[in-house]
Design a protein around this motif. Sequence first.
Motif, PDB file in Angstrom:
ATOM      1  N   TYR A  51     -43.025  11.220  23.785  1.00 50.79           N
ATOM      2  CA  TYR A  51     -41.985  10.912  22.806  1.00 50.79           C
ATOM      3  C   TYR A  51     -41.932   9.405  22.547  1.00 50.79           C
ATOM      4  O   TYR A  51     -41.834   8.605  23.480  1.00 50.79           O
ATOM      5  N   ASP A  52     -41.988   9.023  21.275  1.00 46.97           N
ATOM      6  CA  ASP A  52     -41.935   7.615  20.884  1.00 46.97           C
ATOM      7  C   ASP A  52     -40.528   7.159  20.567  1.00 46.97           C
ATOM      8  O   ASP A  52     -40.260   5.964  20.478  1.00 46.97           O
ATOM      9  N   PHE A  53     -39.626   8.096  20.342  1.00 48.17           N
ATOM     10  CA  PHE A  53     -38.225   7.752  20.116  1.00 48.17           C
ATOM     11  C   PHE A  53     -37.378   8.901  20.647  1.00 48.17           C
ATOM     12  O   PHE A  53     -37.847  10.042  20.750  1.00 48.17           O
ATOM     13  N   PRO A  54     -36.113   8.624  21.025  1.00 48.53           N
ATOM     14  CA  PRO A  54     -35.304   9.617  21.756  1.00 48.53           C
ATOM     15  C   PRO A  54     -34.678  10.693  20.876  1.00 48.53           C
ATOM     16  O   PRO A  54     -33.465  10.753  20.715  1.00 48.53           O
ATOM     17  N   ASP A  55     -35.519  11.559  20.316  1.00 42.81           N
ATOM     18  CA  ASP A  55     -35.012  12.664  19.511  1.00 42.81           C
ATOM     19  C   ASP A  55     -35.910  13.877  19.743  1.00 42.81           C
ATOM     20  O   ASP A  55     -37.147  13.748  19.707  1.00 42.81           O
ATOM     21  N   GLY A  87     -36.189   0.883  27.282  1.00 39.70           N
ATOM     22  CA  GLY A  87     -34.986   1.677  27.084  1.00 39.70           C
ATOM     23  C   GLY A  87     -35.147   2.730  26.009  1.00 39.70           C
ATOM     24  O   GLY A  87     -36.260   3.149  25.691  1.00 39.70           O
ATOM     25  N   SER A  88     -34.026   3.161  25.436  1.00 33.80           N
ATOM     26  CA  SER A  88     -34.059   4.203  24.413  1.00 33.80           C
ATOM     27  C   SER A  88     -33.269   3.827  23.164  1.00 33.80           C
ATOM     28  O   SER A  88     -33.175   4.606  22.232  1.00 33.80           O
ATOM     29  N   GLU A  89     -32.682   2.637  23.140  1.00 28.73           N
ATOM     30  CA  GLU A  89     -31.904   2.195  21.987  1.00 28.73           C
ATOM     31  C   GLU A  89     -32.833   1.664  20.891  1.00 28.73           C
ATOM     32  O   GLU A  89     -33.872   1.067  21.173  1.00 28.73           O
ATOM     33  N   ILE A  90     -32.431   1.873  19.637  1.00 27.35           N
ATOM     34  CA  ILE A  90     -33.182   1.325  18.516  1.00 27.35           C
ATOM     35  C   ILE A  90     -32.657  -0.080  18.226  1.00 27.35           C
ATOM     36  O   ILE A  90     -31.439  -0.295  18.136  1.00 27.35           O
ATOM     37  N   GLU A  91     -33.563  -1.038  18.073  1.00 26.45           N
ATOM     38  CA  GLU A  91     -33.169  -2.422  17.841  1.00 26.45           C
ATOM     39  C   GLU A  91     -33.904  -2.997  16.633  1.00 26.45           C
ATOM     40  O   GLU A  91     -34.955  -2.479  16.225  1.00 26.45           O
ATOM     41  N   PRO A  92     -33.394  -4.075  16.040  1.00 24.72           N
ATOM     42  CA  PRO A  92     -34.064  -4.696  14.893  1.00 24.72           C
ATOM     43  C   PRO A  92     -35.428  -5.260  15.268  1.00 24.72           C
ATOM     44  O   PRO A  92     -35.647  -5.692  16.403  1.00 24.72           O
ATOM     45  N   ALA A  93     -36.322  -5.261  14.316  1.00 24.52           N
ATOM     46  CA  ALA A  93     -37.625  -5.910  14.484  1.00 24.52           C
ATOM     47  C   ALA A  93     -37.878  -6.717  13.204  1.00 24.52           C
ATOM     48  O   ALA A  93     -37.247  -7.748  13.010  1.00 24.52           O
ATOM     49  N   LEU A  94     -38.742  -6.234  12.314  1.00 23.59           N
ATOM     50  CA  LEU A  94     -38.949  -6.951  11.055  1.00 23.59           C
ATOM     51  C   LEU A  94     -37.723  -6.851  10.147  1.00 23.59           C
ATOM     52  O   LEU A  94     -37.546  -7.680   9.247  1.00 23.59           O
ATOM     53  N   ALA A  95     -36.919  -5.845  10.341  1.00 20.92           N
ATOM     54  CA  ALA A  95     -35.619  -5.773   9.663  1.00 20.92           C
ATOM     55  C   ALA A  95     -34.568  -6.307  10.630  1.00 20.92           C
ATOM     56  O   ALA A  95     -34.500  -5.866  11.776  1.00 20.92           O
ATOM     57  N   GLU A  96     -33.781  -7.263  10.182  1.00 18.92           N
ATOM     58  CA  GLU A  96     -32.773  -7.824  11.084  1.00 18.92           C
ATOM     59  C   GLU A  96     -31.509  -6.982  11.134  1.00 18.92           C
ATOM     60  O   GLU A  96     -30.715  -7.089  12.062  1.00 18.92           O
ATOM     61  N   SER A  97     -31.325  -6.095  10.120  1.00 18.82           N
ATOM     62  CA  SER A  97     -30.171  -5.198  10.114  1.00 18.82           C
ATOM     63  C   SER A  97     -30.404  -4.094   9.092  1.00 18.82           C
ATOM     64  O   SER A  97     -31.339  -4.167   8.283  1.00 18.82           O
ATOM     65  N   TRP A  98     -29.553  -3.049   9.142  1.00 16.43           N
ATOM     66  CA  TRP A  98     -29.640  -1.985   8.162  1.00 16.43           C
ATOM     67  C   TRP A  98     -28.275  -1.314   7.998  1.00 16.43           C
ATOM     68  O   TRP A  98     -27.427  -1.370   8.888  1.00 16.43           O
ATOM     69  N   THR A  99     -28.086  -0.713   6.824  1.00 13.10           N
ATOM     70  CA  THR A  99     -26.848   0.000   6.527  1.00 13.10           C
ATOM     71  C   THR A  99     -27.201   1.383   5.984  1.00 13.10           C
ATOM     72  O   THR A  99     -28.315   1.607   5.486  1.00 13.10           O
ATOM     73  N   ASP A 117     -45.836  -4.932  13.931  1.00 10.36           N
ATOM     74  CA  ASP A 117     -44.407  -4.667  14.113  1.00 10.36           C
ATOM     75  C   ASP A 117     -43.931  -3.676  13.064  1.00 10.36           C
ATOM     76  O   ASP A 117     -44.450  -3.652  11.938  1.00 10.36           O
ATOM     77  N   GLY A 118     -42.905  -2.908  13.408  1.00 13.09           N
ATOM     78  CA  GLY A 118     -42.232  -2.061  12.442  1.00 13.09           C
ATOM     79  C   GLY A 118     -40.936  -2.711  11.992  1.00 13.09           C
ATOM     80  O   GLY A 118     -40.583  -3.806  12.445  1.00 13.09           O
ATOM     81  N   LEU A 119     -40.212  -2.052  11.118  1.00  9.17           N
ATOM     82  CA  LEU A 119     -38.920  -2.579  10.702  1.00  9.17           C
ATOM     83  C   LEU A 119     -37.938  -2.562  11.861  1.00  9.17           C
ATOM     84  O   LEU A 119     -37.106  -3.466  12.011  1.00  9.17           O
ATOM     85  N   VAL A 120     -38.033  -1.532  12.698  1.00  6.87           N
ATOM     86  CA  VAL A 120     -37.200  -1.419  13.895  1.00  6.87           C
ATOM     87  C   VAL A 120     -38.096  -0.999  15.052  1.00  6.87           C
ATOM     88  O   VAL A 120     -39.250  -0.615  14.858  1.00  6.87           O
ATOM     89  N   SER A 121     -37.578  -1.058  16.255  1.00  5.06           N
ATOM     90  CA  SER A 121     -38.361  -0.644  17.423  1.00  5.06           C
ATOM     91  C   SER A 121     -37.430  -0.108  18.498  1.00  5.06           C
ATOM     92  O   SER A 121     -36.208  -0.293  18.433  1.00  5.06           O
TER      93      SER A 121
END
Length: 534
Positions: A432-436, A62-74, A53-57
């Motif tokens: 593409y692994d993420f939408p950028d 879909g194409s949205e970034i969601e929490p994974a090993l990190a439950e949130s970020w600022t 797992d990564g911190l996010v995925s």
Amino acid sequence: MKKAAVYSLLSLLACTPVQAAVLSVCLEGAPEIFNPQLTSSGTTATVLGQIYDGLVSVKKGGSEIEPALAESWTVSGDQRTYTFKLRKGVKWQSNKSFTPSRDFDADDVLFTFDRMMKPDHPYAKVNGGNFITFSTKLADALESVTKVDAQTVAFRLKQPLAPFVGIMAHQSLAITSAEYAEALAKAGAKDQFDRDPVGTGPFALQAYQTNAAVRLKPFAESWGALAGIAERTAKVDAAVLVISTDASVRLQRALAGECLISLYPNLADREIIAKNPNLEVVQTPVPSVGFITFNFKDETFKDQRVREALAHAIDMKPLVDVIYNGMGVVTGSIVPPALWGHDASVGAHPYDPAKAKALLAAAGFPNGLSTQLWAVPVSRPYMPNGRRAAEMIQANWAAIGVKAEIVTYEWGEYIKRSRAGEAKIGMFGGIYDFPDPSQIPNNYFTCDSSGKPSPSNIGAWCNAEFIGLMNSAGTISDQAERTALYKKAQAVFHREVPAVILGGADDITAVNKRVKNFIPAIFGASRLSGVTVE
């Protein structure tokens, strides 16, 4: 069907009780390594994405970034510091040589990134130390990674980087165990760290028969399972990934019910799959791009006239129609039409054999030249049939006096040799692994601040104008401004012809109707967690 692969499938299935639910998946190639940091191969990511797992995925399907090993970020006000709050109670897997004594925490994040950031790190050079995604996307941008406390980590950037969170969702940046690394170092077995994986994902590696099959077992204590998140929980008793490099073999196994999910069948076989009462065709709009790229270490291809001549000599429309079975689009743009930032005005170089001959003559090759043309050996969305594409290009080039020898290797060897710069004209591509829009251009056509090509830049093209535009686009957050810069970069790419864009197409998967809840990924690799077999 190859006997070795059949025997591997039977032997791996034999490990499972008769009444157990086994998810069999036909995979198009073998994993090159079992640590995500050391690869950018989508084929390998399909395997490792189940284990780590990564911190996010990226959200499933879909194409949205969601929490994974990190439950949130600022994010700080200056857009340079990203602070991740880590999930508590995340368990590590174990294997025959390691049993964890603690849960995942900030020390694991620091170990993972320190290994890639610090040349003197004890694991920096283990198994080659080629951290492809990190080197391409973060090495020049990341100033520091610091532990705030056991459950908090801060990433400090040298300057704002708009796609940072998306980059962190890349599966090559999954988190690895510091405790496992320490145990192996004490045992004098560091190389095992990247070959016998320990992750936090829904599945753990049970067995691997080289170039034949991978068997995964459920990890009952994964954070998804403990939290009761169905799509993050292994729902089958085992997953067996059978390696079948031939798309026709994968199709036959799907038709026979041997593989419940068959990845990347030939696009031309869509109707055969659709007509089978036990199968369904799952079509996915995967943003991808395939290309042939010229080796700038070869004096011949340093001449822009040669590169342009070879581009004009390819009759692109019939090639795209045949190779992508009517599902592809002719485009000269490195950013695909399915993604924002694409410049529709950048078309393919017009098919013009007379102009191609004149350009070759002006470059000193009035009678043509001889070269090699490498062909991707596996079926991918960006290149469903590398051999056929190479044959069509070979025939086009023969008409202007260019003799191209087609070269290919087994997938792992092909990647290794390509990245070593052996291909005169290489065939490559990416999903593409993420939408950028930054991902593929930065992966395959940029160089770092010291002038070293990114690991997947197999042609070693280092163009300051292109790199400057890509870097500038990454430092601002306004999408309209970024789009304008990406369009300028695409114009430079088209003018300089470091590669010829061949195209990309939607992906299809043959899925047995007994399989439920399988959602192919649009970005990155598809998850097998949450999937059931009736």
